[in-house]
Design an enzyme around this catalytic site. Structure first.
Site, PDB file in Angstrom:
ATOM      1  N   HIS A   1      -8.028   0.311   9.681  1.00  0.00           N
ATOM      2  CA  HIS A   1      -7.185  -0.429   8.756  1.00  0.00           C
ATOM      3  C   HIS A   1      -7.869  -1.741   8.386  1.00  0.00           C
ATOM      4  O   HIS A   1      -8.715  -2.253   9.133  1.00  0.00           O
ATOM      5  CB  HIS A   1      -5.818  -0.706   9.387  1.00  0.00           C
ATOM      6  CG  HIS A   1      -4.794  -1.201   8.424  1.00  0.00           C
ATOM      7  ND1 HIS A   1      -4.499  -0.557   7.245  1.00  0.00           N
ATOM      8  CD2 HIS A   1      -4.005  -2.320   8.452  1.00  0.00           C
ATOM      9  CE1 HIS A   1      -3.571  -1.236   6.594  1.00  0.00           C
ATOM     10  NE2 HIS A   1      -3.252  -2.307   7.305  1.00  0.00           N
TER      11      HIS A   1
ATOM     12  N   CYS B   1      -6.682   1.558   2.188  1.00  0.00           N
ATOM     13  CA  CYS B   1      -6.501   0.206   2.708  1.00  0.00           C
ATOM     14  C   CYS B   1      -7.744  -0.649   2.499  1.00  0.00           C
ATOM     15  O   CYS B   1      -7.644  -1.869   2.376  1.00  0.00           O
ATOM     16  CB  CYS B   1      -6.101   0.235   4.184  1.00  0.00           C
ATOM     17  SG  CYS B   1      -7.197   1.172   5.255  1.00  0.00           S
TER      18      CYS B   1
ATOM     19  N   ASP C   1      -1.607  -7.740   4.142  1.00  0.00           N
ATOM     20  CA  ASP C   1      -1.701  -6.395   4.698  1.00  0.00           C
ATOM     21  C   ASP C   1      -0.705  -5.539   3.927  1.00  0.00           C
ATOM     22  O   ASP C   1       0.507  -5.790   3.962  1.00  0.00           O
ATOM     23  CB  ASP C   1      -1.359  -6.449   6.193  1.00  0.00           C
ATOM     24  CG  ASP C   1      -1.392  -5.094   6.892  1.00  0.00           C
ATOM     25  OD1 ASP C   1      -1.464  -4.059   6.188  1.00  0.00           O
ATOM     26  OD2 ASP C   1      -1.339  -5.076   8.133  1.00  0.00           O
TER      27      ASP C   1
ATOM     28  N   GLN D   1       0.834  -1.202   0.000  1.00  0.00           N
ATOM     29  CA  GLN D   1       0.000   0.000   0.000  1.00  0.00           C
ATOM     30  C   GLN D   1       0.864   1.246   0.000  1.00  0.00           C
ATOM     31  O   GLN D   1       1.628   1.501   0.927  1.00  0.00           O
ATOM     32  CB  GLN D   1      -0.929   0.022   1.207  1.00  0.00           C
ATOM     33  CG  GLN D   1      -1.860   1.232   1.188  1.00  0.00           C
ATOM     34  CD  GLN D   1      -2.801   1.280   2.375  1.00  0.00           C
ATOM     35  OE1 GLN D   1      -3.007   0.277   3.041  1.00  0.00           O
ATOM     36  NE2 GLN D   1      -3.369   2.444   2.629  1.00  0.00           N
TER      37      GLN D   1
END
Length: 227
Positions: free
Chosen positions: A156, A82, A172, A76
């Site tokens: 998140h 996100c 992630d 990211q």
């Protein structure tokens, strides 16, 4: 979420469903099976940040690319995206990837992203007009104004997906790379007891302990569409 991911090209045979409990069988029964991926939404805490830095510290930078990758991971680099990263991680891996319609935005993105290492792959996302347009469209359709890229957002999104090789991966975009949390049985889906213990429960248990018992989160599952 479902409307957005269908617009990008995921098959209408799959949809996101709310998960109301991790332990109550009567509430878990509302979730269609098999569950291919879970998307966890939580506030960024000092506990999360410490765990992330402690685990990532000794790990090498992830630089894999190509069709041999077990999962497609995106770093990211776009602020306040996100949620989109989580959706992409759920849709572009495991069985859901096989349901993506040809020549759609998702199909084209996967084709372009697979041969790239993480840095050019993230740049591909940054310059993708279809992803940007879909994200803006979804934000505009919500009940509240979309945050700017410069706004400070404390929520998140982390995806837990079952790969074709029966491993549970934590994806992630803020980490150094994808994290293999362990092997699942052929009949275990992403909401199975083993998958929950390896993934979401482990994650939330750490958060609860670190935050003195406070725990805030929501969870959705990518599973068969019952409509």
């Amino acid at each position: 979420m479902t409307k957005l991911i269908h617009k990008l090209g995921l098959s209408p045979s799959l949809a996101f469903h709310d998960v109301y409990s991790l332990d109550d069988p009567s509430l878990l029964a509302f979730v269609p099976r098999p569950v291919h991926a879970l998307l966890l939404v939580f506030p960024v805490t000092s506990t999360y940040e410490k765990a992330r830095m402690d685990e990532d510290g000794p790990l090498p930078e992830y630089n894999a690319s190509g069709p041999g990758e077990e999962v497609l991971w995106f770093r990211q680099t776009i602020r306040n995206a996100c949620g989109m990263m989580g959706l992409l991680h759920c849709a572009c891996n495991g069985e859901p990837r096989e349901t993506i319609a040809p020549s759609t935005d998702l199909a084209n993105l996967i084709t372009a992203a697979l041969p790239l290492e993480p840095t050019p792959r993230s740049q591909l996302l940054e310059t993708s007009p279809s992803i940007a347009q879909a994200h803006a469209s979804a934000a505009a359709g919500g009940d509240t104004a979309a945050p700017s890229a410069e706004a400070s957002i404390d929520l998140h999104f982390v995806a837990f997906v079952k790969s074709a090789e029966n491993n549970l991966w934590e994806l992630d975009g803020r980490r150094k790379g994808p994290l293999n949390r362990g092997n699942l049985g052929a009949d275990d889906d992403a909401l199975s007891e083993r998958a929950l213990d390896l993934g979401v429960r482990r994650f939330l248990s750490r958060e609860q302990e670190g935050q003195g018992g406070e725990l805030r989160f929501s969870l959705v599952a990518l599973a068969p569409n019952m409509d």
